[in-house]
Enzyme design. Structure first.
Site, mmCIF file in Angstrom:
data_model
loop_
_atom_site.group_PDB
_atom_site.id
_atom_site.type_symbol
_atom_site.label_atom_id
_atom_site.label_comp_id
_atom_site.label_asym_id
_atom_site.label_seq_id
_atom_site.Cartn_x
_atom_site.Cartn_y
_atom_site.Cartn_z
ATOM 1 N N TYR A 113 0.836 -1.203 0.000
ATOM 2 C CA TYR A 113 0.000 0.000 0.000
ATOM 3 C C TYR A 113 0.871 1.254 0.000
ATOM 4 C CZ TYR A 113 -4.050 2.915 1.110
ATOM 5 O OH TYR A 113 -5.050 3.845 1.068
ATOM 6 N N PHE A 124 -8.279 19.570 -24.656
ATOM 7 C CA PHE A 124 -8.893 18.302 -25.048
ATOM 8 C C PHE A 124 -10.276 18.227 -24.371
ATOM 9 C CE2 PHE A 124 -9.467 13.703 -24.120
ATOM 10 C CZ PHE A 124 -9.702 13.308 -25.419
ATOM 11 N N ASP A 125 -11.210 17.418 -24.897
ATOM 12 C CA ASP A 125 -12.606 17.393 -24.360
ATOM 13 C C ASP A 125 -12.664 17.201 -22.844
ATOM 14 O OD1 ASP A 125 -12.177 16.136 -26.834
ATOM 15 O OD2 ASP A 125 -13.780 14.685 -26.564
ATOM 16 N N ASP A 154 -0.032 19.407 -21.073
ATOM 17 C CA ASP A 154 -0.933 18.256 -21.098
ATOM 18 C C ASP A 154 -0.243 17.321 -22.099
ATOM 19 O OD1 ASP A 154 -2.891 16.390 -21.425
ATOM 20 O OD2 ASP A 154 -4.470 17.782 -22.023
ATOM 21 N N ALA A 159 0.048 14.020 -23.067
ATOM 22 C CA ALA A 159 -0.323 12.659 -23.479
ATOM 23 C C ALA A 159 0.537 12.155 -24.642
ATOM 24 C CB ALA A 159 -1.799 12.625 -23.869
ATOM 25 N N LYS A 209 -1.621 6.920 -23.773
ATOM 26 C CA LYS A 209 -1.141 7.296 -25.097
ATOM 27 C C LYS A 209 0.350 6.937 -25.199
ATOM 28 C CE LYS A 209 -5.239 9.426 -24.931
ATOM 29 N NZ LYS A 209 -5.619 10.558 -24.116
ATOM 30 N N HIS A 242 -22.785 12.037 -28.055
ATOM 31 C CA HIS A 242 -22.283 11.089 -29.058
ATOM 32 C C HIS A 242 -21.995 9.710 -28.481
ATOM 33 C CE1 HIS A 242 -18.820 13.010 -27.282
ATOM 34 N NE2 HIS A 242 -18.022 12.090 -27.752
HETATM 35 C C1 LIG Z 1 -6.647 11.334 -23.574
HETATM 36 C C2 LIG Z 1 -6.337 12.714 -23.202
HETATM 37 C C3 LIG Z 1 -6.738 13.241 -21.963
HETATM 38 C C4 LIG Z 1 -7.602 12.462 -20.997
HETATM 39 O O1 LIG Z 1 -6.998 11.322 -20.569
HETATM 40 P P1 LIG Z 1 -7.790 9.972 -20.173
HETATM 41 O O2 LIG Z 1 -6.667 9.039 -19.862
HETATM 42 O O3 LIG Z 1 -8.606 9.569 -21.350
HETATM 43 O O4 LIG Z 1 -8.607 10.295 -18.977
HETATM 44 C C5 LIG Z 1 -6.358 14.537 -21.664
HETATM 45 N N1 LIG Z 1 -5.661 15.286 -22.531
HETATM 46 C C6 LIG Z 1 -5.266 14.817 -23.727
HETATM 47 C C7 LIG Z 1 -4.493 15.689 -24.649
HETATM 48 C C8 LIG Z 1 -5.609 13.519 -24.108
HETATM 49 O O5 LIG Z 1 -5.247 13.077 -25.318
#
Ligand SMILES: *Cc1c(COP(=O)(O)O)cnc(C)c1O
Length: 462
Positions: free
Chosen positions: A76, A130-131, A218, A220, A261, A453
């Protein structure tokens, strides 16, 4: 002996375990699609031949990652796996303060919760949120403002770094609004996975520093971004992706990553801070409250092991060359087959410009979603709509409003498909390009108010 530059590009891996690709008949696909209410999110994966729905968490792990899973320390607190994970993140980013999270949006929920508690009603500014980033900013009652460069909107005009932020607008917004954070999304996911240049990151960081505004990445797809810098920006040709990534992070005050990613894992993420600030302290409290203890935060020990290995593999130059060139191969193939795309192709996917592909298709009949369904019917290919269904705007009387963009995204899982899979997709798309009149329009039968969607039900119309 002289090294010869062979022209044939091959996948820089060989296959040790296989998963059968589902092969279906046209009759089956029609029935399954109807049952799925013309929404690819409702399709069972066992009926999908080529799955380009997303590149998130869909990659293949290496033998080294599978091996590392066995070394997972599930203690843990103070697990060996946590320290291996943390050291890997620190070595890539240079950031000493690392919080594990189960995926990217968990980092966003924590970070924007902290910022909103200190500066309610503020504006977060970005090359493009990103969304999930936007959703987390807005859920905390802040504004998410996108200021990409103008080229980002010019889909068929080539440019090396169409993911950049508009620096003049950044200066202006910081002066005029209450801005507690600037977010550089690398690569710029919402605008086709286009890269951000080092010069742009450096200049944005300078503007932010002069105004006392922290800048976060950000990140990813930071490794894909680093490879684009290596191949497109002057002065970086002889640097390794790792050195380039390190410089990108050096301009930032922190970062978060959806490790699903470029860290080549199926689940995981982190939130990292350069300095031990009030933000870090509050983030630690929020982590424990919502994700888990500081040493695992929503991941198991074995997840952290796989992530640590994946972060390094994701920066391997042979892997990145294959990744970027294979995406470009698919993009160029579609173009040659008469399918217009956002050009040049980005890192993680190819985006079809449906307004250009189907200029006479009625705007009210969900052109991009109709193409998505037709691709599934024709070749068992699953892609995703970025258009009026995803944007979800309605007039208050239940009528759907047309969107500025009608795109179909083919997101490519990492190390999963080979060149012959891409050739198959190109052949299917060439057939569709020659038989556009077969594409049937759609209407929404039912949809929820938000994030429509994912669960909308549609029907075919004439
Ligand atoms: C995928 C992504 C996120 C969100 O990450 P999740 O692992 O899907 O929660 C945030 N920012 C970017 C640029 C992403 O491609």
């Amino acid at each position: 002996m002289k090294e010869i530059q062979w022209k044939t590009k091959f996948e820089p891996f060989k296959i040790k375990v296989i998963e059968a690709v589902p092969v279906t008949t046209a009759a089956e696909r029609l029935a399954v699609l109807k049952r799925a209410a013309y929404n690819p999110f409702n399709l069972p994966a066992e009926k999908v031949t080529i799955d380009f729905l997303t590149d998130s968490g869909t990659g293949a792990m290496s033998d080294k990652q599978w091996g590392a899973l066995m070394a997972g320390d599930e203690s843990y607190a103070g697990a060996k796996s946590f320290y291996r994970f943390k050291d890997a993140v620190t070595s890539v980013t240079g950031f000493a303060n690392v919080l594990p999270v189960h995926q990217g949006r968990a980092a966003e929920r924590i970070l924007f919760g902290v910022i909103a508690s200190l500066k309610p009603g503020a504006t977060i500014v970005s090359n493009a949120h990103f969304d999930t980033t936007r959703a987390n900013v807005e859920a905390n009652k802040m504004e998410a403002l996108d200021i990409p460069v103008k080229e980002a909107y010019l889909f068929d005009t080539p440019g090396p770094f169409k993911g950049n932020i508009d620096l003049a607008k950044l200066k202006k917004v910081i002066k005029e609004k209450n801005v507690p954070l600037c977010v550089m999304t690398v690569t710029n996911n919402s605008f086709g996975g286009q890269p951000v240049s080092m010069a742009n990151i450096r200049e944005a960081s300078k503007i932010c520093k002069e105004n006392g505004v922290p800048m976060f990445l950000d990140c990813a797809r930071f490794a894909e971004n680093a490879y684009f810098i290596k191949t497109r920006e002057k002065g970086y040709q002889n640097k390794t992706p790792e050195q380039i990534a390190r410089e990108m992070f050096s301009y930032a005050d922190g970062a978060w990553m959806s490790s699903k990613k470029d860290a080549l894992v199926n689940i995981g993420g982190f939130l990292a801070f350069k300095n031990d600030t009030a933000w870090l302290q509050k983030a630690k409290e929020a982590l424990i409250l919502g994700e888990g203890f500081l040493n695992y935060g929503g991941m198991s020990g074995r997840d952290m092991e796989a992530l640590a290995v994946g972060l390094t593999e994701g920066l391997d130059e042979n892997y990145l060359a294959y990744r970027i060139e294979s995406t470009a191969y698919l993009g160029e193939g579609l173009l040659k087959a008469g399918v217009p795309i956002i050009y040049p192709p980005g890192g993680h996917g190819v985006y079809i410009d449906v307004k250009k592909f189907l200029p006479n298709f009625p705007q009210s009949k969900f052109p991009a979603q109709s193409l998505v369904c037709h691709m599934y019917k024709t070749g068992g290919i699953r892609a995703v709509e970025i258009g009026m269904l995803m944007f979800g705007r309605r007039d208050g009387k239940g009528n759907w409003l047309p969107a500025e963009m009608e795109l179909v995204r083919l997101a490519i899982p990492r190390r999963v498909y080979t060149k012959s899979h891409f050739d198959y997709v190109i052949e299917v798309m060439a057939h569709i390009a020659k038989n556009k009149k077969d594409i049937k329009g759609l209407a929404v039968a039912w949809a929820p108010e938000t994030l429509s969607h994912f669960s909308a039900k549609l029907k075919e119309v004439n």
